[in-house]
Scaffold this motif. Structure first.
Motif, short mmCIF file in Angstrom:
data_model
loop_
_atom_site.label_atom_id
_atom_site.label_comp_id
_atom_site.label_asym_id
_atom_site.label_seq_id
_atom_site.Cartn_x
_atom_site.Cartn_y
_atom_site.Cartn_z
N LYS A 6 0.66 -1.33 0.05
CA LYS A 6 0.14 0.14 0.29
C LYS A 6 0.89 1.24 -0.39
O LYS A 6 0.60 2.97 -0.63
N THR A 7 2.35 1.33 0.60
CA THR A 7 2.90 2.75 0.68
C THR A 7 2.86 3.40 -0.59
O THR A 7 3.16 3.97 -1.32
N ASP B 297 7.51 -3.12 8.44
CA ASP B 297 7.85 -3.76 7.21
C ASP B 297 9.02 -4.94 7.97
O ASP B 297 10.12 -3.96 7.75
N1 LIG Z 1 5.48 -4.42 -7.04
C1 LIG Z 1 5.65 -4.89 -5.54
N2 LIG Z 1 7.22 -5.80 -5.48
C2 LIG Z 1 7.36 -6.85 -4.23
N3 LIG Z 1 6.91 -6.12 -3.76
C3 LIG Z 1 6.95 -5.08 -3.59
C4 LIG Z 1 6.05 -4.42 -4.10
N4 LIG Z 1 5.49 -3.33 -3.81
C5 LIG Z 1 5.65 -3.22 -2.82
N5 LIG Z 1 6.77 -4.38 -1.86
C6 LIG Z 1 7.19 -4.53 -0.87
O1 LIG Z 1 6.54 -5.11 0.01
C7 LIG Z 1 6.77 -5.01 1.41
C8 LIG Z 1 5.54 -4.56 2.44
O2 LIG Z 1 4.87 -3.01 1.25
P1 LIG Z 1 4.36 -2.13 2.27
O3 LIG Z 1 5.02 -2.31 3.89
O4 LIG Z 1 3.99 -1.22 1.43
O5 LIG Z 1 2.94 -2.92 2.67
P2 LIG Z 1 1.39 -2.33 2.69
O6 LIG Z 1 0.81 -2.92 2.55
O7 LIG Z 1 1.70 -0.69 3.52
O8 LIG Z 1 0.97 -3.47 4.99
P3 LIG Z 1 0.67 -2.73 6.14
O9 LIG Z 1 -0.99 -2.92 6.30
O10 LIG Z 1 1.21 -3.72 7.48
O11 LIG Z 1 1.05 -1.55 6.40
C9 LIG Z 1 7.96 -4.31 1.01
O12 LIG Z 1 9.01 -4.57 1.81
C10 LIG Z 1 7.43 -3.28 -0.16
O13 LIG Z 1 9.61 -3.36 -0.45
#
Ligand SMILES: Nc1ncnc2c1ncn2[C@@H]1O[C@H](COP(=O)(O)OP(=O)(O)OP(=O)(O)O)[C@@H](O)[C@H]1O
Length: 483
Positions: free
Chosen positions: A52-53, A313
């Motif tokens: 999501k980030t 993360d």
């Molecule tokens: N397109 C992608 N392909 C592979 N890895 C990715 C991709 N986008 C993000 N990531 C990786 O996935 C991991 C999780 O991403 P992120 O922290 O944004 O998750 P999130 O959805 O915000 O989770 P949460 O709800 O726990 O906050 C990070 O290590 C990020 O680098």
């Protein structure tokens, strides 16, 4: 499947993604990036660790590169550690832009922060309390012209939990322009959707991952039924087994209070485990140091309160242990989401006592999945039971001798002074708030009692033989509303 370029992102951003190893956009990125680039508000709800980030960082960077100025974007997030993590994503992905970011969180020097804000960074990443303090006390910066407002972990920012952000959020919302793009993200948006929709009114685009289960597939979710009194022996046993069976391992243990967190950390260290604690009564520098050491595997076990349950993360985490069963399914979802991120495997084990079974049912209902039982060799646990209990008691005594409660108070006062607040005034304000809350609670109780009496009297009437005269009864006690 569409790549990052097909989503409308510029080639320099696509190249940044490639360099970071992000080959294909994740579903939440596929869904949200085009809508954000179109200029729409966005509400993105997707599972933990699903990217999501980057779903908001990438389109913001693109828009910033087209019209760079400061302050262009404000990101709000509930915890300090998360603010640093988001800033890092902006920094890494926005490197070719020479991006200037600024992190505004509590526990850090306010004057230095005010100076940084006055230098008009492109992106400000803040926790609401500290940013609101700056808005109230300083005129050296303005967020009147921001293009993007992001609320990461948006549902947490809006709910009235133990840290209540609503007053600070109001102050911030009053200071941002009405014409802006608002982006709201979380793994658990749906409960607060109505309040959130009030914030995102510019052709809002709602994206929700469609899945039968609310936690990720790669997560093996277990429960372990343990009597309350022997919980710690089971914990030690679990960790010992895990250490014996794995070479490269990392575990996060979640607890419900700072004190338990501290005691467990001391206890596990006494057993020789490489453990470090993270909770809100630690100084900010200690919090960052603990997290950094855990991330770099100097410590293999992080024992944390819910200050670490959202957003962090750390790819190496293989297991999450819930030392207490979370009281809210939402908290469970975020806690266990610290493992099995970005397609990796992970395991979550929740210690469940005789008093918590109803909580497990509530969790299962929410996540739409049954937890499976985790089996252990009871005999092995019995062998270490006395030793664990003795060590725990020793740690408790040590912590009491170190005046943990008193220190906590002193640290709190110091923190308030650093934040430019008067600790005594704050205490008064808190006491008044508690009084109002208590009054409200009493009022609620009275209403409930009156309703119950009414119900009982109706039932009485129904039970009486036809034609019988009702006895004289007093009316339900009048209730008074809270002042
Ligand atoms: N397109 C992608 N392909 C592979 N890895 C990715 C991709 N986008 C993000 N990531 C990786 O996935 C991991 C999780 O991403 P992120 O922290 O944004 O998750 P999130 O959805 O915000 O989770 P949460 O709800 O726990 O906050 C990070 O290590 C990020 O680098």
């Amino acid at each position: 499947m569409a790549g990052f370029a097909e989503l409308g992102l510029s080639s320099w951003l696509v190249e940044q993604c490639r360099q970071l190893g992000l080959k294909q956009p994740t579903p939440v990125q596929l869904g949200c990036i085009p809508a954000i680039l179109e200029g729409r508000d966005c509400l993105g709800c997707a599972k933990t660790g699903s990217g999501k980030t980057a779903a908001f960082v990438l389109p913001i960077l693109q828009k910033l590169s087209e019209d760079p100025y400061g302050i262009f974007c404000l990101v709000l997030t509930p915890t300090r550690e998360l603010a640093y993590q988001i800033a890092e994503q902006f920094r890494v992905l926005g490197k070719p832009l020479g991006l200037k970011d600024c992190i505004i969180v509590g526990g850090m020097d306010m004057v230095a922060q005010a100076l940084e804000l006055s230098r008009k960074p492109h992106v400000v990443i803040a926790t609401p309390g500290r940013l609101a303090d700056h808005l109230r006390s300083s005129s050296t910066f303005s967020i009147k012209k921001i293009r993007f407002l992001v609320l990461d972990e948006a549902d947490r920012l809006l709910e009235q939990g133990c840290t209540d952000f609503t007053v600070d959020l109001e102050a911030i919302l009053a200071a941002v322009p009405a014409r802006r793009q608002t982006l709201l993200f979380s793994a658990t948006l749906t409960d607060t959707l109505r309040e959130l929709q009030g914030l995102a009114t510019n052709q809002p685009f709602f994206w929700e991952a469609q899945a039968p289960v609310r936690t990720v597939e790669q997560l093996d979710q277990r429960y372990l039924l343990v009597p309350e009194k022997v919980k710690d022996a089971y914990l030690v046993h679990l960790i010992q087994n895990f250490q014996d069976e794995h070479q490269d391992w990392s575990i996060i243990i979640f607890t419900n209070t700072c004190k338990t967190c501290q005691i467990l950390c001391m206890m596990l260290r006494k057993f020789g485990f490489p453990a470090v604690a993270l909770h809100s009564t630690m100084r900010q520098k200690e919090r960052f140091a603990a997290l950094a050491k855990f991330k770099s595997s100097i410590y293999r076990i992080l024992i944390a309160t819910d200050v670490a349950s959202r957003g962090l993360d750390i790819p190496t985490v293989q297991v999450v242990i819930n030392h207490n069963t979370p009281g809210l399914p939402k908290i469970y979802i975020h806690r266990v989401g610290r493992t099995a991120r970005a397609g990796r495997q992970g395991q979550a084990i929740t210690l469940v006592t005789q008093y918590d079974i109803h909580l497990v049912h509530a969790i299962e209902e929410q996540i739409k999945k049954k937890l499976e039982e985790f089996s252990v060799q009871e005999a092995d646990v019995l062998q270490i039971l006395t030793q664990v209990n003795v060590v725990r008691r020793e740690c408790e005594i040590k912590l009491e001798a170190a005046n943990f409660g008193e220190k906590k108070e002193i640290n709190k006062r110091k923190q308030l002074i650093l934040e430019g607040k008067d600790p005594d005034l704050e205490a008064k304000r808190k006491a008044e708030l508690a009084k109002i809350k208590q009054k409200n609670r009493r009022f609620k109780e009275k209403v409930e009692q009156a309703l119950q009496r009414q119900k009982a009297s109706r039932a009485d009437h129904r039970g009486r033989p036809p034609g019988a005269r009702p006895e004289a009864r007093s009316a339900p006690a009048p209730t008074q509303g809270p002042a």
